[in-house]
Structures are given as structure tokens and as C-alpha cells.
Design a protein around this motif. Sequence first.
Motif, PDB file in Angstrom:
ATOM      1  N   ILE A  14     -48.615  61.830  63.722  1.00 21.37           N
ATOM      2  CA  ILE A  14     -48.558  62.226  65.294  1.00 21.37           C
ATOM      3  C   ILE A  14     -49.625  62.393  65.999  1.00 21.37           C
ATOM      4  CG2 ILE A  14     -46.439  63.487  64.652  1.00 21.37           C
ATOM      5  CD1 ILE A  14     -47.643  65.944  64.877  1.00 21.37           C
ATOM      6  N   GLY A  15     -49.481  62.343  67.198  1.00 23.68           N
ATOM      7  CA  GLY A  15     -50.681  62.033  68.098  1.00 23.68           C
ATOM      8  C   GLY A  15     -49.895  62.896  69.488  1.00 23.68           C
ATOM      9  N   PRO A  28     -46.095  65.987  71.417  1.00 26.17           N
ATOM     10  CA  PRO A  28     -46.491  65.067  70.324  1.00 26.17           C
ATOM     11  C   PRO A  28     -45.463  63.771  70.389  1.00 26.17           C
ATOM     12  CG  PRO A  28     -45.363  67.137  69.756  1.00 26.17           C
ATOM     13  CD  PRO A  28     -45.542  67.153  71.172  1.00 26.17           C
ATOM     14  N   ILE A  29     -46.249  62.565  70.026  1.00 25.39           N
ATOM     15  CA  ILE A  29     -45.435  61.326  69.742  1.00 25.39           C
ATOM     16  C   ILE A  29     -45.594  60.919  68.347  1.00 25.39           C
ATOM     17  CG2 ILE A  29     -47.350  60.252  70.547  1.00 25.39           C
ATOM     18  CD1 ILE A  29     -45.404  58.313  71.900  1.00 25.39           C
ATOM     19  N   ILE A  49     -40.671  60.950  70.532  1.00 27.20           N
ATOM     20  CA  ILE A  49     -41.328  62.021  71.283  1.00 27.20           C
ATOM     21  C   ILE A  49     -40.579  63.498  70.444  1.00 27.20           C
ATOM     22  CG2 ILE A  49     -41.474  63.470  73.232  1.00 27.20           C
ATOM     23  CD1 ILE A  49     -41.214  60.866  74.947  1.00 27.20           C
ATOM     24  N   ILE A  50     -41.368  64.427  69.957  1.00 29.56           N
ATOM     25  CA  ILE A  50     -41.076  65.473  69.455  1.00 29.56           C
ATOM     26  C   ILE A  50     -41.123  66.613  70.434  1.00 29.56           C
ATOM     27  CG2 ILE A  50     -41.507  67.153  67.718  1.00 29.56           C
ATOM     28  CD1 ILE A  50     -43.133  64.843  66.122  1.00 29.56           C
ATOM     29  N   GLN A  65     -51.091  73.071  65.986  1.00 33.28           N
ATOM     30  CA  GLN A  65     -49.942  73.927  65.490  1.00 33.28           C
ATOM     31  C   GLN A  65     -48.594  72.949  65.252  1.00 33.28           C
ATOM     32  OE1 GLN A  65     -50.553  76.000  69.871  1.00 33.28           O
ATOM     33  NE2 GLN A  65     -49.273  77.555  68.576  1.00 33.28           N
ATOM     34  N   VAL A  66     -48.529  71.817  66.135  1.00 34.23           N
ATOM     35  CA  VAL A  66     -47.430  70.950  65.877  1.00 34.23           C
ATOM     36  C   VAL A  66     -47.216  70.598  64.524  1.00 34.23           C
ATOM     37  CG1 VAL A  66     -46.276  68.731  66.800  1.00 34.23           C
ATOM     38  CG2 VAL A  66     -47.173  70.361  68.359  1.00 34.23           C
TER      39      VAL A  66
END
Length: 77
Positions: A14-15, A28-29, A49-50, A65-66
Motif C-alpha cells: 500500500i501507498g 491509502p491505495i 482505495i482503503i 498506522q494503516v
Amino acid sequence: IQGETEVSGIGINIGMQKNERTGGVTYPIVSGVFPGTPAERAGLKPGDIIMQVGDQSTKDMALQQVQLLVMGEPGSR
């Protein structure tokens, strides 16, 4: 990634990205999905997308954190 790789968590990279689809807010994606992982079985794809994990919004959340939220405890759902 080539060779043997052990994946923990759901199996994604993820980024963070500010995105027009989210009204210019940073979320995040998913940038990659590892084959044979829970993420692939759930149908996650690069570009997804999250927006939240469980009941927690990921809006403007720090990437670390994600990652901790998505990984969870080993063996958890």
C-alpha cells in the motif's frame, strides 16, 4: 518480487495518495496484491482505495498506522 517470499497480513502493498475520487483527501491505495493471499481471494486489486479498516476511517492516517491495522494479529480475520 521473485523467489520464495513469506507474506504476513492480507498480502498487499500500500501507498498513500491524494485522489480525485476521494474529493482530494489522502487515503491509502493498494499498489500491489500478492498471489494466493487473503487480499487476492477477497478481490482486492491495484488502485483500490482503503477508506476504512473495520470501523476506523483511514482518512489522512499515517501509512504505518494503516499497515498495522491491515496486518492485525496473526491468524485473525
